[in-house]
Design a protein around this motif. Structure first.
Motif, PDB file in Angstrom:
ATOM      1  N   GLU A   1      14.092   9.522  19.251  1.00  0.00           N
ATOM      2  CA  GLU A   1      15.236  10.414  19.052  1.00  0.00           C
ATOM      3  C   GLU A   1      15.412  10.764  17.578  1.00  0.00           C
ATOM      4  N   GLU A   2      15.159   9.805  16.697  1.00  0.00           N
ATOM      5  CA  GLU A   2      15.251  10.063  15.261  1.00  0.00           C
ATOM      6  C   GLU A   2      14.219  11.086  14.810  1.00  0.00           C
ATOM      7  N   PHE A   3      12.990  10.977  15.358  1.00  0.00           N
ATOM      8  CA  PHE A   3      11.961  11.961  15.049  1.00  0.00           C
ATOM      9  C   PHE A   3      12.461  13.363  15.366  1.00  0.00           C
ATOM     10  N   ALA A   4      13.004  13.527  16.563  1.00  0.00           N
ATOM     11  CA  ALA A   4      13.470  14.842  16.996  1.00  0.00           C
ATOM     12  C   ALA A   4      14.630  15.341  16.138  1.00  0.00           C
TER      13      ALA A   4
ATOM     14  N   LYS B   1       0.862  -1.180   0.000  1.00  0.00           N
ATOM     15  CA  LYS B   1       0.000   0.000   0.000  1.00  0.00           C
ATOM     16  C   LYS B   1       0.898   1.229   0.000  1.00  0.00           C
ATOM     17  N   GLY B   2       1.229   1.712  -1.211  1.00  0.00           N
ATOM     18  CA  GLY B   2       2.162   2.820  -1.328  1.00  0.00           C
ATOM     19  C   GLY B   2       1.495   4.177  -1.234  1.00  0.00           C
ATOM     20  N   GLY B   3       2.330   5.202  -1.035  1.00  0.00           N
ATOM     21  CA  GLY B   3       1.864   6.582  -1.042  1.00  0.00           C
ATOM     22  C   GLY B   3       2.141   7.330   0.241  1.00  0.00           C
ATOM     23  N   ALA B   4       2.427   8.630   0.091  1.00  0.00           N
ATOM     24  CA  ALA B   4       2.597   9.549   1.218  1.00  0.00           C
ATOM     25  C   ALA B   4       3.673   9.090   2.194  1.00  0.00           C
ATOM     26  N   ALA B   5       4.808   8.631   1.650  1.00  0.00           N
ATOM     27  CA  ALA B   5       5.950   8.196   2.459  1.00  0.00           C
ATOM     28  C   ALA B   5       5.568   7.113   3.464  1.00  0.00           C
TER      29      ALA B   5
ATOM     30  N   LEU C   1       2.681   7.098  14.049  1.00  0.00           N
ATOM     31  CA  LEU C   1       3.441   5.865  14.231  1.00  0.00           C
ATOM     32  C   LEU C   1       3.359   5.361  15.665  1.00  0.00           C
ATOM     33  N   SER C   2       3.177   6.270  16.609  1.00  0.00           N
ATOM     34  CA  SER C   2       3.098   5.887  18.020  1.00  0.00           C
ATOM     35  C   SER C   2       1.866   5.034  18.332  1.00  0.00           C
ATOM     36  N   GLN C   3       0.913   4.965  17.395  1.00  0.00           N
ATOM     37  CA  GLN C   3      -0.267   4.129  17.590  1.00  0.00           C
ATOM     38  C   GLN C   3       0.053   2.644  17.372  1.00  0.00           C
ATOM     39  N   ALA C   4       1.139   2.370  16.628  1.00  0.00           N
ATOM     40  CA  ALA C   4       1.567   0.986  16.397  1.00  0.00           C
ATOM     41  C   ALA C   4       2.628   0.609  17.432  1.00  0.00           C
ATOM     42  N   THR C   5       3.132  -0.611  17.350  1.00  0.00           N
ATOM     43  CA  THR C   5       4.019  -1.159  18.385  1.00  0.00           C
ATOM     44  C   THR C   5       5.427  -1.386  17.842  1.00  0.00           C
ATOM     45  N   PRO C   6       6.431  -0.656  18.351  1.00  0.00           N
ATOM     46  CA  PRO C   6       7.804  -0.837  17.853  1.00  0.00           C
ATOM     47  C   PRO C   6       8.360  -2.201  18.226  1.00  0.00           C
ATOM     48  N   LEU C   7       8.978  -2.861  17.236  1.00  0.00           N
ATOM     49  CA  LEU C   7       9.558  -4.186  17.473  1.00  0.00           C
ATOM     50  C   LEU C   7      11.075  -4.178  17.316  1.00  0.00           C
TER      51      LEU C   7
ATOM     52  N   MET D   1       8.885  -0.418   8.072  1.00  0.00           N
ATOM     53  CA  MET D   1       8.936   1.047   8.157  1.00  0.00           C
ATOM     54  C   MET D   1      10.399   1.463   8.225  1.00  0.00           C
ATOM     55  N   GLY D   2      10.630   2.766   8.382  1.00  0.00           N
ATOM     56  CA  GLY D   2      12.001   3.221   8.487  1.00  0.00           C
ATOM     57  C   GLY D   2      12.107   4.734   8.512  1.00  0.00           C
ATOM     58  N   ALA D   3      13.317   5.234   8.274  1.00  0.00           N
ATOM     59  CA  ALA D   3      13.584   6.664   8.344  1.00  0.00           C
ATOM     60  C   ALA D   3      12.689   7.457   7.411  1.00  0.00           C
ATOM     61  N   VAL D   4      12.374   6.875   6.246  1.00  0.00           N
ATOM     62  CA  VAL D   4      11.535   7.569   5.265  1.00  0.00           C
ATOM     63  C   VAL D   4      10.155   7.877   5.835  1.00  0.00           C
ATOM     64  N   MET D   5       9.605   6.946   6.596  1.00  0.00           N
ATOM     65  CA  MET D   5       8.284   7.154   7.177  1.00  0.00           C
ATOM     66  C   MET D   5       8.306   8.299   8.178  1.00  0.00           C
ATOM     67  N   LEU D   6       9.364   8.385   8.963  1.00  0.00           N
ATOM     68  CA  LEU D   6       9.465   9.472   9.936  1.00  0.00           C
ATOM     69  C   LEU D   6       9.496  10.818   9.232  1.00  0.00           C
ATOM     70  N   GLY D   7      10.300  10.913   8.171  1.00  0.00           N
ATOM     71  CA  GLY D   7      10.367  12.161   7.414  1.00  0.00           C
ATOM     72  C   GLY D   7       9.045  12.524   6.786  1.00  0.00           C
ATOM     73  N   GLY D   8       8.335  11.509   6.269  1.00  0.00           N
ATOM     74  CA  GLY D   8       7.038  11.758   5.653  1.00  0.00           C
ATOM     75  C   GLY D   8       6.001  12.232   6.645  1.00  0.00           C
ATOM     76  N   ILE D   9       6.043  11.685   7.856  1.00  0.00           N
ATOM     77  CA  ILE D   9       5.104  12.109   8.898  1.00  0.00           C
ATOM     78  C   ILE D   9       5.377  13.564   9.288  1.00  0.00           C
TER      79      ILE D   9
END
Length: 319
Positions: free
Chosen positions: A304-307, A66-70, A109-115, A92-100
């Motif tokens: 930390e990456e978000f910031a 399901k592509g689109g919007a980073a 992203l905080s609604q999902a669970t980091p693994l 997911m990855g760095a690209v998603m953070l930048g897109g958000i």
């Protein structure tokens, strides 16, 4: 014994090597890939799934692109459609953070669970073989004269190659807010645009462009790593006097609302997959750098990456 408890125990044993992978009994995994086929997330997700099935860690793995919007469209589908599902994974990855950061989607992203974080890959910038420009120095000279005349092609807005292009402009004295960046929904679209000469410079993970560099259809002019990549004779930006270094890491998240026990089970499943021969083959084939980080340490890293990314993007005029 509850199934969750059983799976948790089996995962722990498999991950430590105390249990043969063939003894693992696992559910049917559903893998959300929030990008079109052909790009880095797609390659990563399918390689991880193959490692799970080849290693007998999962009975089956199904994929949903399901592509689109980073990655925000896939994230929204994952968050809204997988609540409480202990067998759901999302790449997911760095690209998603930048897109958000740039797109400010309604889901977070905080609604999902980091693994776990899986790999890191540095970007390479390339020119079409037919380009009158030959080096990064040529690109920089044109960028200084007219930032908008250099058309950068790559992944979604906020991708690491987008951020790197803005950082390059800033470091060489051009206005980063005036760079001409063309975002593509998937690696296949970006590759076609570069090969067709529809963009001036292309950027992506090295593995995506490697075949075209090898056969002379693209000219690699710089990588975003601190040192030259092993076995790859392409100068870094830093070597060329441009103080820019940025990596494109990738990881996996679980669904919203899973229990701590389910999170641990799923994390152990992922970590066990990273120990399989199939995953080792994928790492070598795609020139990925291992960057494994899991649990709370991974969650802290993402925060930390978000910031850090937000600060860089604001400074570069992207936000």
């Amino acid at each position: 014994m509850r199934r969750d408890t059983f799976l948790k125990s089996m995962a722990a044993l498999a991950a430590t090597g105390a249990l043969p992978l063939s003894a693992w009994a696992a559910p049917n995994v559903k893998m959300m890939i929030p990008a079109n086929p052909g790009g880095g997330w797609d390659t990563t997700g399918r390689a991880l799934g193959k490692a799970m099935t080849d290693g007998k860690l999962a009975d089956t793995v199904t994929y949903d692109n399901k592509g689109g919007a980073a990655g925000a469209l896939g994230l929204a589908q994952f968050v809204n459609g997988s609540k409480g599902d202990p067998n759901a994974l999302m790449v997911m990855g760095a690209v998603m953070l930048g897109g958000i950061i740039t797109g400010k989607p309604p889901v977070n992203l905080s609604q999902a669970t980091p693994l776990a974080r899986l790999t890191s890959e540095y970007n390479v910038f390339v020119l079409p073989a037919s380009s009158p420009l030959k080096t990064m120095k040529d690109v920089v000279e044109q960028l200084k004269k007219d930032p908008g005349s250099v058309k950068w092609g790559g992944g979604s807005r906020g991708s690491t190659e987008h951020i790197a292009a803005a950082m390059i402009a800033q470091k060489v004295g051009a206005d980063p807010s005036k760079i001409n960046y063309v975002a593509f929904r998937g690696g296949g679209e970006a590759t076609a645009a570069i090969l067709g000469g529809n963009v001036t410079v292309g950027g992506s993970g090295y593995s995506e462009f490697a075949p075209y560099i090898a056969d002379g259809k693209m000219r690699a002019i710089a990588v975003t790593s601190a040192q030259r990549l092993p076995g790859i004779n392409v100068p870094t930006l830093k070597e060329q006097g441009i103080d820019v270094e940025i990596g494109n890491w990738r990881g996996v998240y679980g669904a919203p609302g899973i229990t701590p026990e389910q999170r641990k089970t799923l994390t152990d499943l992922v970590l066990a997959a990273l120990k399989t021969p199939a995953w080792a083959d994928a790492m070598k084939k795609n020139d990925w750098t291992p960057a494994v980080l899991s649990g709370d340490a991974f969650a802290k890293f993402v925060d930390e990456e978000f910031a850090s990314l937000r600060a860089t993007m604001v400074k570069s005029g992207m936000v």
